[in-house]
Design an enzyme around this catalytic site. Sequence first.
Site, PDB file in Angstrom:
ATOM      1  N   ARG A 254       0.855  -1.175   0.000  1.00  0.00           N
ATOM      2  CA  ARG A 254       0.000   0.000   0.000  1.00  0.00           C
ATOM      3  C   ARG A 254       0.896   1.232   0.000  1.00  0.00           C
ATOM      4  NH1 ARG A 254      -3.062  -3.331  -1.218  1.00  0.00           N
ATOM      5  NH2 ARG A 254      -5.143  -3.813  -0.375  1.00  0.00           N
ATOM      6  N   GLU A 282      -3.497   6.973  -4.565  1.00  0.00           N
ATOM      7  CA  GLU A 282      -3.450   5.839  -5.488  1.00  0.00           C
ATOM      8  C   GLU A 282      -3.049   6.268  -6.893  1.00  0.00           C
ATOM      9  OE1 GLU A 282      -3.061   2.727  -5.481  1.00  0.00           O
ATOM     10  OE2 GLU A 282      -4.905   1.650  -5.870  1.00  0.00           O
ATOM     11  N   HIS A 301      -1.280  -0.229 -10.059  1.00  0.00           N
ATOM     12  CA  HIS A 301      -1.842  -1.246  -9.163  1.00  0.00           C
ATOM     13  C   HIS A 301      -2.283  -2.472  -9.969  1.00  0.00           C
ATOM     14  CE1 HIS A 301      -3.951  -1.620  -4.981  1.00  0.00           C
ATOM     15  NE2 HIS A 301      -3.349  -2.750  -5.338  1.00  0.00           N
TER      16      HIS A 301
END
Length: 343
Positions: A254, A282, A301
């Site tokens: 993360r 993100e 991601h």
Amino acid sequence: MTHPDLRPRPRPRAVLAMAQRTAEQVLDPDVRARLAALTDIDPRLVLDDLTTPAAHRALADAELLVTGWGCPPIDAAVLDAAPRLRAVVHTAGTVRHHITAACWERGLTVSSAAAANAVPVAEYTLAMILLANKRVLDTARTYRTERRRIDWNARHPDAGNYRRTVGILSASVIGRRVIDLLRPHDLDVLLHDPFVTDTEARDLGAEPVSLPDLFAVSDVLSVHTPLLPETRGLVGRDLLARLRTGTTLINTARGAVIDQTALTGEVVSGRINAVLDVTEPEVLPADSPLWDCPNVLITPHIAGSKGGELRRLADLALAEIESYALGRPFAHPVRPEHLARLA
């Protein structure tokens, strides 16, 4: 006369709870047909909101919830609407976003496909470790720019994967898988995880070290720490400063585990390299200097299950649902104490 213990169990009443897009991508027609054979389910009904009257009607008789990315929190109010709910099978990794304290208090049994999702993340990590040590990205970029014959041994005398040191931060489900994939290679693998004993670390295939030493001696350091209140910003300025010049930092966990400002400073200076599949936020702002750093590889991601890999998640979940329907225990149970290992 049929012996009572041999009578077929009634199929458990099940309901799908996840984002509509998740259902479309993870639950193909074959998977939904297998679900319908194992459970009493309407495979066309997908709940992405558990508070509506329609959701409450579906939940009233549900014994099993099949969840996925985008499942809303299963809180006390939801549980009140689902008095018969006994189990949750999650078709993805961490359950932290939807399994609440109320679920554990109810005594629900929970299963997760984290083991299946760990496979592609570990494969991505292994690939990046080998490429980083080989200086592939640096070499390709230089070759594209200079377009001539170069003495690469002179340019990168430290390149290669023989006896290089790889540091693994946290023996999470994925971290353990990465260590296992590193076994066939001539690498020295180090591990820091305060919840793993020295003996356990060595049994996994890694040498236990302190957190400062992990950063000080690794040629490539891969982060696999779950994001918890106590791990937010864990990799801060002091630890990053310990990385030797030329070290590559990989993060597939993360983004918030790493101090983004401190990392940006170290990378922009050119002192270290980074492979970032996750960032904080993100999606980085368009003006983030990380976008233009030649020593940074940013991917959106994608290390986790994508495309055809989603079927691995569905297959594991289906196996767990079959076990539940047959009255067998889950092969991949999740308990509250497991959450620290699910990134």
